[in-house]
Design an enzyme around this catalytic site. Structure first.
Site, PDB file in Angstrom:
ATOM      1  N   ASP A   1     -12.099   9.701  -7.387  1.00 23.57           N
ATOM      2  CA  ASP A   1     -11.641   8.700  -7.932  1.00 23.57           C
ATOM      3  C   ASP A   1     -12.109   9.044  -9.758  1.00 23.57           C
ATOM      4  O   ASP A   1     -13.035   9.036 -10.066  1.00 23.57           O
ATOM      5  CB  ASP A   1     -12.395   7.613  -7.750  1.00 23.57           C
ATOM      6  CG  ASP A   1     -11.498   6.210  -8.433  1.00 23.57           C
ATOM      7  OD1 ASP A   1     -10.909   6.275  -9.333  1.00 23.57           O
ATOM      8  OD2 ASP A   1     -12.131   5.321  -8.024  1.00 23.57           O
TER       9      ASP A   1
ATOM     10  N   GLU B   1      -1.644   9.330 -11.489  1.00 21.32           N
ATOM     11  CA  GLU B   1      -1.233   8.037 -12.110  1.00 21.32           C
ATOM     12  C   GLU B   1      -1.080   8.487 -13.592  1.00 21.32           C
ATOM     13  O   GLU B   1      -2.317   8.664 -14.171  1.00 21.32           O
ATOM     14  CB  GLU B   1      -2.310   6.911 -11.764  1.00 21.32           C
ATOM     15  CG  GLU B   1      -2.340   6.773 -10.310  1.00 21.32           C
ATOM     16  CD  GLU B   1      -3.688   5.883  -9.884  1.00 21.32           C
ATOM     17  OE1 GLU B   1      -3.663   4.745 -10.782  1.00 21.32           O
ATOM     18  OE2 GLU B   1      -4.366   6.010  -8.944  1.00 21.32           O
TER      19      GLU B   1
ATOM     20  N   HIS C   1       0.868   3.719 -10.748  1.00 23.56           N
ATOM     21  CA  HIS C   1      -0.035   4.088  -9.564  1.00 23.56           C
ATOM     22  C   HIS C   1       0.666   4.929  -8.720  1.00 23.56           C
ATOM     23  O   HIS C   1       0.516   4.003  -7.397  1.00 23.56           O
ATOM     24  CB  HIS C   1      -0.946   2.799  -9.089  1.00 23.56           C
ATOM     25  CG  HIS C   1      -2.095   3.058  -8.329  1.00 23.56           C
ATOM     26  ND1 HIS C   1      -2.114   3.942  -7.311  1.00 23.56           N
ATOM     27  CD2 HIS C   1      -3.252   2.298  -8.253  1.00 23.56           C
ATOM     28  CE1 HIS C   1      -3.489   3.958  -6.718  1.00 23.56           C
ATOM     29  NE2 HIS C   1      -3.913   2.958  -7.454  1.00 23.56           N
TER      30      HIS C   1
ATOM     31  N   ARG D   1       1.465  -6.413 -10.165  1.00 25.42           N
ATOM     32  CA  ARG D   1       1.667  -5.922  -8.980  1.00 25.42           C
ATOM     33  C   ARG D   1       1.621  -6.921  -7.902  1.00 25.42           C
ATOM     34  O   ARG D   1       2.345  -6.596  -6.696  1.00 25.42           O
ATOM     35  CB  ARG D   1       0.815  -4.888  -8.623  1.00 25.42           C
ATOM     36  CG  ARG D   1      -0.667  -5.434  -8.345  1.00 25.42           C
ATOM     37  CD  ARG D   1      -1.784  -4.310  -8.004  1.00 25.42           C
ATOM     38  NE  ARG D   1      -2.790  -5.040  -7.517  1.00 25.42           N
ATOM     39  CZ  ARG D   1      -3.683  -4.590  -6.411  1.00 25.42           C
ATOM     40  NH1 ARG D   1      -3.035  -3.697  -5.593  1.00 25.42           N
ATOM     41  NH2 ARG D   1      -4.872  -5.161  -6.041  1.00 25.42           N
TER      42      ARG D   1
ATOM     43  N   ARG E   1       0.815  -1.397  -0.089  1.00 24.10           N
ATOM     44  CA  ARG E   1      -0.215  -0.033  -0.053  1.00 24.10           C
ATOM     45  C   ARG E   1       0.919   1.181   0.089  1.00 24.10           C
ATOM     46  O   ARG E   1       1.503   1.467   1.145  1.00 24.10           O
ATOM     47  CB  ARG E   1      -0.934   0.016   1.234  1.00 24.10           C
ATOM     48  CG  ARG E   1      -2.027   1.147   1.380  1.00 24.10           C
ATOM     49  CD  ARG E   1      -2.984   1.065   0.225  1.00 24.10           C
ATOM     50  NE  ARG E   1      -3.677   0.063   0.444  1.00 24.10           N
ATOM     51  CZ  ARG E   1      -4.638  -0.393  -0.462  1.00 24.10           C
ATOM     52  NH1 ARG E   1      -4.920   0.356  -1.644  1.00 24.10           N
ATOM     53  NH2 ARG E   1      -5.405  -1.415  -0.144  1.00 24.10           N
TER      54      ARG E   1
END
Length: 290
Positions: free
Chosen positions: A206, A263, A163, A94, A71
């Site tokens: 978002d 991102e 990201h 990832r 994270r």
């Protein structure tokens, strides 16, 4: 961070180590920059240019155990973004175990190249054929480049994102410039909107911004972090705010106050179709200015 156990010197100032949980990292201690990269996920965890503040944010609750996405830092979303396709969120890169290809150390920078092995892809996307590498150039700023080649015999769809989690002093006091008049998809409402002025934060955000936007500036207490992308026609802005922070793993309830994500992506309308033999590179450059 858990205590270190096994170590291996790779080059001057570059060490491969395994922490007490068994997760492997490459650690950089160079006069120009300090950094850490997790081999699982090909994940740049931290980057601290000499004399500067950290360029990346990592959750203080991150345990750095094997088998779990980290994270913070720069997760690699590939070959899809979010839930654009069935399978794990943000694709397989990832969580895959990457292989170290090369390390180059100069007086100015450290360059590290990793490759995702074919065995990882065969498990998760057996009907697709790719060659995938990531390059990190670590210096007074940071550059990450994800390069995909279609090695199959038919066209393949590619969605991806770098990201990047960026640190902020107080999410309610920062703003993002460089997106004025850009259209975006609000992923919380499903509506298309147009950005008016800087992006400011007072709730969950978002968004996928459309277009080859170029450099985006995060303004925070008189300092600027610039995120400049290439190979991209979409930029994602994300902050989970209060309710989502409580649902996220390895994330403090008030962690939303000290981070946001900018991102560089090929997401939404910007997903690419690569023909056999075609290569596409997605790159982000992150730098700090006072």
């Amino acid at each position: 961070m858990p205590s270190r156990q096994e170590t291996q010197q790779l080059a001057a100032g570059v060490t491969r180590l395994r922490n007490s949980n068994g997760r492997e990292f490459i650690e950089v201690a160079h006069p120009r920059v300090s950094a850490r990269i997790a081999l699982e996920g090909g994940h740049l965890v931290s980057c601290l240019p000499a004399g500067q503040k950290p360029l990346l944010w990592l959750s203080p609750q991150e345990p750095e155990v094997p088998g779990k996405p980290l994270r913070g830092g720069v997760p690699l979303c590939w070959p899809w973004f979010g839930n654009e396709r069935s399978g794990p969120a943000h694709g397989i890169a990832r969580t895959g175990l990457w292989e170290l290809e090369s390390v180059v150390v100069t007086d100015e920078a450290v360059q590290i190249n990793l490759e995702l092995p074919q065995s990882e892809m065969a498990i998760h996307i057996p009907d697709e054929h790719w060659k995938l590498g990531v390059q990190f150039i670590l210096a007074s700023d940071l550059q990450v480049t994800l390069t995909s080649t279609n090695t199959g015999s038919k066209a393949q769809i590619l969605g991806q994102a770098l990201h990047a989690y960026l640190p902020v002093s107080d999410i309610t006091q920062v703003e993002i410039k460089g997106l004025d008049q850009a259209s975006y998809l609000d992923q919380l409402t499903g509506k298309e909107e147009v950005q008016l002025g800087p992006v400011r934060f007072s709730q969950e955000v978002d968004r996928i911004y459309h277009g080859a936007i170029g450099a985006v500036q995060l303004e925070d207490a008189g300092e600027t972090i610039t995120v400049a992308g290439s190979g991209s026609g979409s930029t994602v802005i994300w902050n989970p705010w209060v309710k989502k922070s409580r649902r996220l793993g390895h994330f403090p309830e008030d962690g939303y106050r000290e981070m946001l994500c900018i991102e560089t992506a090929n997401a939404g309308h910007d997903r690419r179709v690569l023909d056999p033999g075609e290569t596409h590179s997605l790159s982000t450059r992150i730098s700090h200015h006072v």
